[in-house]
Scaffold this active site. Sequence first.
Site, PDB file in Angstrom:
ATOM      1  N   SER A  74     -51.429  16.706  11.083  1.00 14.20           N
ATOM      2  CA  SER A  74     -50.444  15.785  11.641  1.00 14.20           C
ATOM      3  C   SER A  74     -50.520  15.773  13.159  1.00 14.20           C
ATOM      4  CB  SER A  74     -49.040  16.184  11.178  1.00 14.20           C
ATOM      5  OG  SER A  74     -48.047  15.422  11.828  1.00 14.20           O
ATOM      6  N   GLN A  82     -42.058  17.571  18.672  1.00  9.48           N
ATOM      7  CA  GLN A  82     -41.002  18.368  19.304  1.00  9.48           C
ATOM      8  C   GLN A  82     -41.630  19.435  20.199  1.00  9.48           C
ATOM      9  OE1 GLN A  82     -38.400  20.348  16.572  1.00  9.48           O
ATOM     10  NE2 GLN A  82     -37.129  21.256  18.161  1.00  9.48           N
ATOM     11  N   GLU A 100     -43.674  28.657  17.314  1.00  9.33           N
ATOM     12  CA  GLU A 100     -44.974  29.310  17.063  1.00  9.33           C
ATOM     13  C   GLU A 100     -45.838  28.528  16.081  1.00  9.33           C
ATOM     14  OE1 GLU A 100     -46.979  33.658  16.194  1.00  9.33           O
ATOM     15  OE2 GLU A 100     -44.806  33.471  16.327  1.00  9.33           O
ATOM     16  N   ARG A 101     -45.220  27.924  15.054  1.00 10.58           N
ATOM     17  CA  ARG A 101     -46.011  27.152  14.093  1.00 10.58           C
ATOM     18  C   ARG A 101     -46.701  25.975  14.782  1.00 10.58           C
ATOM     19  NH1 ARG A 101     -43.807  24.306  10.590  1.00 10.58           N
ATOM     20  NH2 ARG A 101     -45.456  24.281   9.022  1.00 10.58           N
ATOM     21  N   ARG A 137     -33.860  27.179  10.770  1.00 16.70           N
ATOM     22  CA  ARG A 137     -34.894  26.470  10.029  1.00 16.70           C
ATOM     23  C   ARG A 137     -35.153  27.102   8.667  1.00 16.70           C
ATOM     24  NH1 ARG A 137     -38.188  23.061  13.054  1.00 16.70           N
ATOM     25  NH2 ARG A 137     -37.623  22.951  15.241  1.00 16.70           N
TER      26      ARG A 137
END
Length: 305
Positions: A74, A82, A100-101, A137
């Site tokens: 993506s 973001q 971090e992701r 989250r």
Amino acid sequence: MPTATADPKRRALGKGLESLLPQRPAAAPPPPPTPAVAEPTGKPLEIPLDQIDRNPYQTRSHFDEAKLSELAQSIAASGVVQPIVVRPLSGGRYQLITGERRWLASKKANKATIPAIVRQVSDEQTLEMTIVENLQRADLNPIEQARAYQRLSNDFKMTQEQMAIRTGKERASVANFLRLLRLPESIQQKVESGDLTFGHARTLLALDSPEAITAAAQKVMALSMSVRQTETYVQGLINPEAKEKKESKADAQPEDPNVREAQDRLRRTLGLKVRIEDKNGKGRVIIEYSGLEDFDSILTALGGD
């Protein structure tokens, strides 16, 4: 017209001056520029990925590789939606606070930079922001959450009440997560991997020894018990007399002979354990099944598909 020729004396004089005058040293090359650290502005900036260090306060230890690859695809197609949040370090570097992701996925997507918001925050604020983001989250498993709260307690001497306020959780919830760290290490790993849920783990904590918890957990997993079944099982271990009394009551025959006959007829028809609880013409019929085949038989008998 005679051609002008250089005067040998003039050439010699020039050479003599050069030999008499001191030579200027060659100018030293300018030092390499020090990477500039962006000032905290609250606005997203494009920061090179290789200038960002991992967050040492990160409470999450497991990342789903499949989901990380999906995020990388993506980002490769549409970029990072973001911004991440970083704080400045010395030497022109930054430390990751949240995101971090997105940072890992951007690396996976071979991106050179990532949009980031620079904030000047303390170690305590960094840890808080990391925990809060992950809790909001729902990215942490129960054991990771428990370790995060424990770190707030150990490193920053926060009380459970303070942790609850900072993270927006109920104090009882914080206490329940911290209690999970009383589980044997092998059972914590089962909770972390998802083999046991938070509900299972909290129920097992009612047992009084690591050996009892481990043995009960192994049986719960072997029989694929639900949380409610686990609660009943654990209560039976804690109070075996009450369990026997309850089972004998469950096996007792109804007093009304008509109800008793109907119960026996249902047992014979279904081939399953059936109990009718009747009181003055009102009550319930309880049919117990031990597998999908039994369940299908019940549906068929009741006219279901």
